[in-house]
Design a protein around this motif. Structure first.
Motif, PDB file in Angstrom:
ATOM      1  N   ILE A 240     113.207  69.175 -23.719  1.00 10.03           N
ATOM      2  CA  ILE A 240     113.038  68.731 -25.105  1.00 10.03           C
ATOM      3  C   ILE A 240     114.181  67.794 -25.497  1.00 10.03           C
ATOM      4  O   ILE A 240     113.958  66.734 -26.094  1.00 10.03           O
ATOM      5  CB  ILE A 240     112.975  69.942 -26.065  1.00 10.03           C
ATOM      6  N   LEU A 241     115.407  68.194 -25.150  1.00 10.28           N
ATOM      7  CA  LEU A 241     116.572  67.374 -25.473  1.00 10.28           C
ATOM      8  C   LEU A 241     116.539  66.039 -24.736  1.00 10.28           C
ATOM      9  O   LEU A 241     116.819  64.982 -25.307  1.00 10.28           O
ATOM     10  CB  LEU A 241     117.866  68.132 -25.130  1.00 10.28           C
ATOM     11  N   ILE A 242     116.180  66.077 -23.444  1.00  7.99           N
ATOM     12  CA  ILE A 242     116.111  64.848 -22.640  1.00  7.99           C
ATOM     13  C   ILE A 242     115.064  63.904 -23.207  1.00  7.99           C
ATOM     14  O   ILE A 242     115.303  62.701 -23.379  1.00  7.99           O
ATOM     15  CB  ILE A 242     115.789  65.181 -21.165  1.00  7.99           C
ATOM     16  N   GLN A 243     113.885  64.446 -23.517  1.00  9.53           N
ATOM     17  CA  GLN A 243     112.796  63.643 -24.070  1.00  9.53           C
ATOM     18  C   GLN A 243     113.216  62.983 -25.387  1.00  9.53           C
ATOM     19  O   GLN A 243     113.008  61.786 -25.605  1.00  9.53           O
ATOM     20  CB  GLN A 243     111.570  64.525 -24.305  1.00  9.53           C
ATOM     21  N   ALA A 244     113.823  63.766 -26.280  1.00 12.50           N
ATOM     22  CA  ALA A 244     114.229  63.252 -27.589  1.00 12.50           C
ATOM     23  C   ALA A 244     115.291  62.166 -27.455  1.00 12.50           C
ATOM     24  O   ALA A 244     115.173  61.088 -28.052  1.00 12.50           O
ATOM     25  CB  ALA A 244     114.744  64.396 -28.458  1.00 12.50           C
ATOM     26  N   LEU A 245     116.330  62.444 -26.660  1.00 13.89           N
ATOM     27  CA  LEU A 245     117.427  61.480 -26.502  1.00 13.89           C
ATOM     28  C   LEU A 245     116.958  60.221 -25.786  1.00 13.89           C
ATOM     29  O   LEU A 245     117.332  59.099 -26.170  1.00 13.89           O
ATOM     30  CB  LEU A 245     118.585  62.126 -25.729  1.00 13.89           C
ATOM     31  N   PHE A 246     116.139  60.389 -24.760  1.00 13.72           N
ATOM     32  CA  PHE A 246     115.692  59.241 -23.966  1.00 13.72           C
ATOM     33  C   PHE A 246     114.847  58.282 -24.803  1.00 13.72           C
ATOM     34  O   PHE A 246     115.106  57.077 -24.834  1.00 13.72           O
ATOM     35  CB  PHE A 246     114.894  59.721 -22.746  1.00 13.72           C
ATOM     36  N   TYR A 247     113.844  58.807 -25.508  1.00 13.66           N
ATOM     37  CA  TYR A 247     112.928  57.916 -26.226  1.00 13.66           C
ATOM     38  C   TYR A 247     113.496  57.383 -27.536  1.00 13.66           C
ATOM     39  O   TYR A 247     113.171  56.259 -27.936  1.00 13.66           O
ATOM     40  CB  TYR A 247     111.583  58.615 -26.460  1.00 13.66           C
ATOM     41  N   THR A 248     114.355  58.154 -28.193  1.00 11.43           N
ATOM     42  CA  THR A 248     115.004  57.602 -29.386  1.00 11.43           C
ATOM     43  C   THR A 248     116.012  56.528 -28.977  1.00 11.43           C
ATOM     44  O   THR A 248     116.131  55.495 -29.642  1.00 11.43           O
ATOM     45  CB  THR A 248     115.721  58.697 -30.203  1.00 11.43           C
ATOM     46  N   GLY A 249     116.708  56.760 -27.856  1.00 12.98           N
ATOM     47  CA  GLY A 249     117.638  55.751 -27.345  1.00 12.98           C
ATOM     48  C   GLY A 249     116.913  54.483 -26.923  1.00 12.98           C
ATOM     49  O   GLY A 249     117.344  53.362 -27.227  1.00 12.98           O
ATOM     50  N   LEU A 250     115.793  54.653 -26.229  1.00 18.36           N
ATOM     51  CA  LEU A 250     114.994  53.515 -25.779  1.00 18.36           C
ATOM     52  C   LEU A 250     114.420  52.750 -26.979  1.00 18.36           C
ATOM     53  O   LEU A 250     114.388  51.514 -26.984  1.00 18.36           O
ATOM     54  CB  LEU A 250     113.865  54.013 -24.877  1.00 18.36           C
ATOM     55  N   SER A 251     113.984  53.480 -27.984  1.00 23.90           N
ATOM     56  CA  SER A 251     113.453  52.857 -29.198  1.00 23.90           C
ATOM     57  C   SER A 251     114.535  52.027 -29.881  1.00 23.90           C
ATOM     58  O   SER A 251     114.272  50.920 -30.361  1.00 23.90           O
ATOM     59  CB  SER A 251     112.931  53.927 -30.165  1.00 23.90           C
ATOM     60  N   TYR A 252     115.747  52.573 -29.925  1.00 19.53           N
ATOM     61  CA  TYR A 252     116.865  51.858 -30.555  1.00 19.53           C
ATOM     62  C   TYR A 252     117.146  50.542 -29.833  1.00 19.53           C
ATOM     63  O   TYR A 252     117.342  49.500 -30.463  1.00 19.53           O
ATOM     64  CB  TYR A 252     118.105  52.749 -30.540  1.00 19.53           C
ATOM     65  N   ILE A 253     117.139  50.581 -28.506  1.00 15.64           N
ATOM     66  CA  ILE A 253     117.386  49.375 -27.707  1.00 15.64           C
ATOM     67  C   ILE A 253     116.309  48.318 -27.960  1.00 15.64           C
ATOM     68  O   ILE A 253     116.605  47.122 -28.121  1.00 15.64           O
ATOM     69  CB  ILE A 253     117.454  49.721 -26.198  1.00 15.64           C
ATOM     70  N   ILE A 254     115.046  48.747 -28.032  1.00 17.21           N
ATOM     71  CA  ILE A 254     113.931  47.820 -28.254  1.00 17.21           C
ATOM     72  C   ILE A 254     114.037  47.170 -29.631  1.00 17.21           C
ATOM     73  O   ILE A 254     113.797  45.964 -29.788  1.00 17.21           O
ATOM     74  CB  ILE A 254     112.582  48.550 -28.104  1.00 17.21           C
ATOM     75  N   ILE A 255     114.418  47.947 -30.639  1.00 19.40           N
ATOM     76  CA  ILE A 255     114.576  47.394 -31.991  1.00 19.40           C
ATOM     77  C   ILE A 255     115.694  46.367 -32.024  1.00 19.40           C
ATOM     78  O   ILE A 255     115.568  45.309 -32.654  1.00 19.40           O
ATOM     79  CB  ILE A 255     114.830  48.528 -33.013  1.00 19.40           C
ATOM     80  N   ARG A 256     116.803  46.653 -31.338  1.00 20.73           N
ATOM     81  CA  ARG A 256     117.928  45.694 -31.292  1.00 20.73           C
ATOM     82  C   ARG A 256     117.505  44.399 -30.610  1.00 20.73           C
ATOM     83  O   ARG A 256     117.881  43.304 -31.035  1.00 20.73           O
ATOM     84  CB  ARG A 256     119.113  46.325 -30.559  1.00 20.73           C
ATOM     85  N   LYS A 257     116.723  44.502 -29.545  1.00 18.05           N
ATOM     86  CA  LYS A 257     116.214  43.310 -28.865  1.00 18.05           C
ATOM     87  C   LYS A 257     115.287  42.523 -29.783  1.00 18.05           C
ATOM     88  O   LYS A 257     115.312  41.292 -29.813  1.00 18.05           O
ATOM     89  CB  LYS A 257     115.468  43.705 -27.585  1.00 18.05           C
ATOM     90  N   HIS A 258     114.460  43.257 -30.528  1.00 20.51           N
ATOM     91  CA  HIS A 258     113.544  42.627 -31.482  1.00 20.51           C
ATOM     92  C   HIS A 258     114.318  41.827 -32.530  1.00 20.51           C
ATOM     93  O   HIS A 258     113.918  40.713 -32.903  1.00 20.51           O
ATOM     94  CB  HIS A 258     112.698  43.710 -32.149  1.00 20.51           C
ATOM     95  N   GLN A 259     115.423  42.395 -33.004  1.00 18.91           N
ATOM     96  CA  GLN A 259     116.222  41.729 -34.027  1.00 18.91           C
ATOM     97  C   GLN A 259     116.838  40.430 -33.509  1.00 18.91           C
ATOM     98  O   GLN A 259     117.020  39.473 -34.268  1.00 18.91           O
ATOM     99  CB  GLN A 259     117.311  42.683 -34.540  1.00 18.91           C
TER     100      GLN A 259
END
Length: 367
Positions: free
Chosen positions: A134-153
């Motif tokens: 649960i922790l790995i899933q949450a950290l991995f996908y929220t981290g990945l989402s953050y990176i994608i948003i920064r790239k989008h910006q």
């Protein structure tokens, strides 16, 4: 009303607000960012289930371990990945799932196996393993989402002159806030009585949910163009200003020619005063391809499209700010100069001049 009653009231507000917001995103009355809003609506509904235990207790008056049901635990496990899918579609509405995307099922499959083994009586060590997953899933996908948003910006600065409203800052802030809240919650669970934190955590979540509702409902279409133009803008790399400098798209002679033509149009036509100016509009004015224009701006001026256009806007605003007889307010000058809000005007002006518009106006009037 004591703290316990107030906390119960907040729980009802949280659950009701999430379900209502989920329905609004799924029905999408404005018909914008359709795929992204669909996935975001599913995410909100899954998020609401984390308060289902407390809601059922308030309704029935007896404890119902809804959260302990294995099917519910598995569905809740999918919450971070569904959020990630919504981010994918916000940043790229043409995204389609491929056979290689089956990799997204690896962690859910491992979690499902753990749940099956736990149900079969193998509580240890699979109960602990399920928590780790649960922790790995949450950290991995929220981290990945953050990176994608920064790239989008970074990407949208390659083709848009006003990024406010399409930069997805609100999604970025959701990730940061939830990450901080979860760290606090984990620390309290480890060292203190977690029940004492319930009221605080729920209050924070309620504020976050209302904040999410406000920004998600006002989110406009990020790529409001016809399909061909949309594909063209999406294909622009977020680091195009670095990549395109390394490879020649056109000859130096052609680059110089377009550069002079661009400067002439910016000086005489003042297209930067159009707050909706984007790379394609300017390229059509010059009668060149958007990729070639992007290359000329990146290579010839060492800037991205956003920086180049807003440089002209700030210079135009300076003239208006220096005019002692001007009847424009600061907000009026922002709009006259091509900015679409006072916030973006202040931020961009200070970044380029080191002063706010108000400071610049005051210093200019004192000279």
């Amino acid at each position: 009303m004591n703290t316990s009653e107030l906390n119960s009231f907040i729980v009802i507000l949280i659950y009701g607000s999430l379900v209502l917001l989920s329905l609004l995103k799924l029905t999408n009355p404005l018909q914008v960012n359709r795929k992204a809003n669909f996935w975001f609506g599913i995410f909100l509904f899954l998020w609401s289930t984390f308060w289902m235990d407390e809601v059922l207790f308030l309704i029935t008056g007896s404890a119902i371990e809804f959260h302990s049901l294995y099917i519910v635990r598995f569905v809740q496990f999918l919450t971070p990945i569904v959020f990630y899918f919504s981010v994918l579609f916000y940043t790229n509405p043409t995204f389609t799932f491929k056979i290689t995307d089956l990799k997204f099922l690896l962690l859910p499959a491992a979690f499902l196996i753990c749940l099956f083994l736990i149900q079969s009586g193998f509580t240890n060590p699979f109960e602990y393993l399920s928590v780790i997953l649960i922790l790995i899933q949450a950290l991995f996908y929220t981290g990945l989402s953050y990176i994608i948003i920064r790239k989008h910006q970074r990407k949208i600065q390659q083709f848009s002159s006003n990024t406010e409203g399409i930069n997805l800052n609100w999604l970025e802030y959701i990730i940061v806030v939830l990450f901080i809240v979860n760290i606090i919650y984990v620390i309290y669970n480890l060292f203190y009585d977690p029940k004492s934190l319930n009221f605080f955590i729920n209050t924070v979540f309620l504020l976050v949910i209302y904040w999410v509702a406000y920004y998600s409902l006002k989110q406009k279409e990020i790529y409001p163009l016809e399909e061909k133009q949309r594909q063209e803008l999406i294909s622009i790399d977020e680091d195009a200003d670095e990549e395109e400098v390394k490879r020649k798209l056109i000859s130096d002679e052609e680059l110089g020619k377009i550069k002079i033509q661009l400067e002439n149009i910016m000086e005489t036509g003042k297209p930067y005063l159009d707050s909706d100016l984007n790379l394609i509009k300017l390229a059509e004015t010059l009668e060149v391809s958007s990729h070639h224009l992007s290359y000329v701006i990146n290579t010839g001026f060492g800037k991205n499209f956003f920086q180049y256009v807003n440089g002209y806007r700030v210079e135009y605003a300076k003239v208006l700010l220096k005019d002692a007889d001007s009847k424009f307010s600061i907000l009026g000058i922002a709009y006259e100069s091509g900015f679409n809000s006072k916030t973006s005007f202040n931020t961009t002006f200070k970044k380029l001049t080191g002063q706010t518009p108000s400071e610049f106006k005051k210093i200019s009037s004192d000279l």
